[in-house]
Design a protein around this motif. Structure first.
Motif, mmCIF file in Angstrom:
data_model
loop_
_atom_site.group_PDB
_atom_site.id
_atom_site.type_symbol
_atom_site.label_atom_id
_atom_site.label_comp_id
_atom_site.label_asym_id
_atom_site.label_seq_id
_atom_site.Cartn_x
_atom_site.Cartn_y
_atom_site.Cartn_z
ATOM 1 N N GLY A 4 0.825 -1.190 0.000
ATOM 2 C CA GLY A 4 0.000 0.000 0.000
ATOM 3 C C GLY A 4 0.860 1.241 0.000
ATOM 4 N N SER A 5 0.267 2.355 -0.264
ATOM 5 C CA SER A 5 0.987 3.625 -0.250
ATOM 6 C C SER A 5 0.275 4.594 0.662
ATOM 7 C CB SER A 5 1.078 4.197 -1.668
ATOM 8 O OG SER A 5 -0.196 4.599 -2.114
ATOM 9 N N GLN A 6 0.890 5.702 0.927
ATOM 10 C CA GLN A 6 0.294 6.666 1.824
ATOM 11 C C GLN A 6 -0.888 7.386 1.189
ATOM 12 O OE1 GLN A 6 3.582 9.089 3.156
ATOM 13 N NE2 GLN A 6 4.067 7.658 4.784
ATOM 14 N N THR A 7 -1.153 7.124 -0.072
ATOM 15 C CA THR A 7 -2.335 7.687 -0.702
ATOM 16 C C THR A 7 -3.575 6.869 -0.393
ATOM 17 O OG1 THR A 7 -1.928 6.435 -2.734
ATOM 18 C CG2 THR A 7 -0.945 8.620 -2.575
ATOM 19 N N ARG A 136 -0.043 -6.599 6.273
ATOM 20 C CA ARG A 136 -1.008 -6.057 5.331
ATOM 21 C C ARG A 136 -0.696 -4.583 5.116
ATOM 22 N NH1 ARG A 136 -5.315 -9.223 4.433
ATOM 23 N NH2 ARG A 136 -6.710 -7.456 4.023
ATOM 24 N N LYS A 137 -1.410 -3.951 4.213
ATOM 25 C CA LYS A 137 -1.082 -2.560 3.896
ATOM 26 C C LYS A 137 -1.362 -1.624 5.055
ATOM 27 C CE LYS A 137 -5.479 -1.568 1.573
ATOM 28 N NZ LYS A 137 -6.091 -1.174 0.282
ATOM 29 N N THR A 138 -2.158 -2.059 6.019
ATOM 30 C CA THR A 138 -2.422 -1.251 7.203
ATOM 31 C C THR A 138 -1.325 -1.364 8.243
ATOM 32 O OG1 THR A 138 -3.639 -3.118 8.121
ATOM 33 C CG2 THR A 138 -4.924 -1.439 6.959
ATOM 34 N N GLY A 139 -0.398 -2.317 8.079
ATOM 35 C CA GLY A 139 0.620 -2.573 9.090
ATOM 36 C C GLY A 139 0.220 -3.655 10.060
ATOM 37 N N TYR A 140 -1.005 -4.175 9.935
ATOM 38 C CA TYR A 140 -1.432 -5.298 10.768
ATOM 39 C C TYR A 140 -1.024 -6.621 10.114
ATOM 40 C CZ TYR A 140 -4.196 -2.630 14.130
ATOM 41 O OH TYR A 140 -4.583 -1.790 15.138
ATOM 42 N N SER A 141 -1.113 -7.698 10.907
ATOM 43 C CA SER A 141 -0.627 -9.003 10.459
ATOM 44 C C SER A 141 -1.715 -9.833 9.781
ATOM 45 C CB SER A 141 -0.099 -9.806 11.657
ATOM 46 O OG SER A 141 0.953 -9.156 12.309
ATOM 47 N N ARG A 217 15.942 -1.742 4.993
ATOM 48 C CA ARG A 217 16.620 -0.454 5.120
ATOM 49 C C ARG A 217 16.364 0.445 3.919
ATOM 50 N NH1 ARG A 217 22.488 -2.678 5.927
ATOM 51 N NH2 ARG A 217 21.574 -4.287 4.635
ATOM 52 N N ASN A 218 15.961 -0.153 2.794
ATOM 53 C CA ASN A 218 15.790 0.610 1.559
ATOM 54 C C ASN A 218 14.331 0.678 1.113
ATOM 55 O OD1 ASN A 218 18.625 0.780 1.428
ATOM 56 N ND2 ASN A 218 18.733 -1.212 0.415
ATOM 57 N N LEU A 219 13.405 0.509 2.020
ATOM 58 C CA LEU A 219 11.999 0.489 1.648
ATOM 59 C C LEU A 219 11.559 1.829 1.053
ATOM 60 C CD1 LEU A 219 10.314 -1.418 4.608
ATOM 61 C CD2 LEU A 219 10.625 -2.207 2.277
ATOM 62 N N THR A 220 10.768 1.739 0.008
ATOM 63 C CA THR A 220 10.223 2.926 -0.635
ATOM 64 C C THR A 220 8.885 3.288 -0.004
ATOM 65 O OG1 THR A 220 9.074 1.581 -2.278
ATOM 66 C CG2 THR A 220 11.334 2.256 -2.792
ATOM 67 N N GLN A 221 8.287 4.371 -0.490
ATOM 68 C CA GLN A 221 6.986 4.794 0.021
ATOM 69 C C GLN A 221 5.966 3.660 -0.070
ATOM 70 O OE1 GLN A 221 7.114 7.611 1.957
ATOM 71 N NE2 GLN A 221 5.410 8.478 0.836
ATOM 72 N N GLU A 222 6.050 2.898 -1.147
ATOM 73 C CA GLU A 222 5.091 1.820 -1.382
ATOM 74 C C GLU A 222 5.119 0.785 -0.263
ATOM 75 O OE1 GLU A 222 3.913 -1.085 -5.135
ATOM 76 O OE2 GLU A 222 5.987 -0.471 -4.841
ATOM 77 N N TRP A 223 6.281 0.633 0.383
ATOM 78 C CA TRP A 223 6.454 -0.387 1.408
ATOM 79 C C TRP A 223 6.463 0.212 2.818
ATOM 80 C CZ3 TRP A 223 7.587 -5.757 0.692
ATOM 81 C CH2 TRP A 223 7.521 -6.162 -0.646
ATOM 82 N N ALA A 224 5.963 1.421 2.978
ATOM 83 C CA ALA A 224 6.043 2.095 4.274
ATOM 84 C C ALA A 224 5.355 1.309 5.380
ATOM 85 C CB ALA A 224 5.433 3.492 4.175
ATOM 86 N N PHE A 225 4.223 0.704 5.079
ATOM 87 C CA PHE A 225 3.488 -0.020 6.102
ATOM 88 C C PHE A 225 4.217 -1.296 6.519
ATOM 89 C CE2 PHE A 225 0.451 2.401 3.577
ATOM 90 C CZ PHE A 225 -0.137 3.171 4.574
ATOM 91 N N ALA A 226 4.895 -1.932 5.566
ATOM 92 C CA ALA A 226 5.678 -3.125 5.892
ATOM 93 C C ALA A 226 6.803 -2.773 6.857
ATOM 94 C CB ALA A 226 6.248 -3.753 4.626
ATOM 95 N N ARG A 227 7.390 -1.607 6.678
ATOM 96 C CA ARG A 227 8.478 -1.193 7.574
ATOM 97 C C ARG A 227 7.963 -1.003 8.996
ATOM 98 N NH1 ARG A 227 13.521 1.235 6.824
ATOM 99 N NH2 ARG A 227 14.270 2.314 8.660
ATOM 100 N N ILE A 228 6.800 -0.421 9.137
ATOM 101 C CA ILE A 228 6.218 -0.229 10.468
ATOM 102 C C ILE A 228 5.934 -1.580 11.122
ATOM 103 C CG2 ILE A 228 4.199 0.669 11.681
ATOM 104 C CD1 ILE A 228 4.113 2.840 9.451
ATOM 105 N N TRP A 229 5.422 -2.512 10.339
ATOM 106 C CA TRP A 229 5.160 -3.867 10.854
ATOM 107 C C TRP A 229 6.468 -4.527 11.294
ATOM 108 C CZ3 TRP A 229 6.691 -8.758 9.224
ATOM 109 C CH2 TRP A 229 5.957 -9.840 9.702
ATOM 110 N N CYS A 230 7.519 -4.394 10.504
ATOM 111 C CA CYS A 230 8.811 -4.964 10.864
ATOM 112 C C CYS A 230 9.329 -4.356 12.169
ATOM 113 C CB CYS A 230 9.833 -4.727 9.757
ATOM 114 S SG CYS A 230 9.503 -5.643 8.230
#
Length: 269
Positions: A4-7, A136-141, A217-230
């Motif tokens: 997901g993206s921040q849009t 998931r794109k929300t950052g939940y599992s 470490r190199n996540l783009t905007q598209e992967w922002a939620f995955a980074r928060i989950w990690c």
């Protein structure tokens, strides 16, 4: 993994003021996570010290997946693969469920027992598998199970039906899971023949460090939620994948002695 993206207009964790972990805001946890990776994983190859969520660790995991796939293709007389997808609601009554409670709901002994009963009914002796948690794109599992099974020629339809009780056990035991959110036709994917080869790629797509980003470490905007989950998994020291059946034995036997450490020995497609 659902990207997901921040849009998407889904608030990031740090914007959800009512949800904290040990009195910490999500932006604080994410910042600590980023600092940890910067300090402990500055290089591509760090041997066994390579932390989770980095490209070398992802390559190590993918090599093990490919080793198991190759073994099962060669050794199982009637290979079938099963891919289970378990989900649960992230909001109840318009309010976000606490991510710890939500994630804990996927770790049910009832699902484990249901899987054991399925294997017994199918008379499966030779098998390998793993479970993995993924964002998931929300950052939940949500949770996946992957299985390589040596089974009599039941056919995909009968095998799919045999796993219905597993989905039922998940719905009964996760506090926010529903039958509508876990329909059998989407929650259970059974494959035979050449289609079995798609399973390692499907698993890898649900590991953040193996997907297009290749390194958290190199996540783009598209992967922002995955980074928060990690960051949540790193902070809470949660297990996000576990090898089942003969998976570990197969992968260890395929490992080149002295060569296959974290980040070494990637098996290419």
């Amino acid at each position: 993994m659902v990207r997901g993206s921040q849009t998407d207009e889904i608030p990031l964790y740090q914007d959800r003021d009512a949800i904290e972990i040990d009195d910490k805001r999500w932006d604080e946890i994410e910042l600590s996570f980023s600092r940890e990776l910067s300090e402990t994983a500055p290089h591509k190859h760090l041997g066994d010290s390579t932390p989770r969520f980095t490209q070398p660790h992802g390559e190590y995991l993918y090599a093990r997946l490919k080793a198991v796939q190759t073994y099962c293709e060669e050794e199982y007389d009637n290979l079938a693969t099963v891919w289970l997808s378990l989900t649960a609601k992230e909001k109840v009554g318009g309010k976000w469920v606490h991510p710890r409670r939500h994630d804990d709901g996927f770790r049910s002994n009832s699902v484990k027992q249901a899987l054991y009963r399925v294997r017994k009914r199918l008379d499966v002796e030779d098998w390998a598998g793993m479970w993995l948690m993924t964002p998931r794109k929300t950052g939940y599992s949500h949770k996946h199970y992957a299985f390589w099974l040596d089974v009599p020629d039941y056919g995909c339809r009968k095998l799919q039906g045999a796993f219905h009780p597993v989905i039922d056990a998940h719905v009964r035991n996760h506090p926010t899971a529903t039958s509508d959110g876990n329909p059998y036709d989407k929650a259970i994917q059974v494959r035979e023949g050449e289609e079995c080869r798609t399973l390692p790629g499907e698993i890898a797509h649900n590991l953040p460090e193996v997907g297009p980003a290749t390194d958290v470490r190199n996540l783009t905007q598209e992967w922002a939620f995955a980074r928060i989950w990690c960051a949540f998994y790193w902070y809470d020291d949660r297990i996000r994948q576990y090898e089942l059946g003969k998976f570990g034995d197969i992968a260890e036997e395929a490992k080149p002695e002295g060569e296959w450490k974290f980040g070494v020995g990637r098996v290419e497609e």
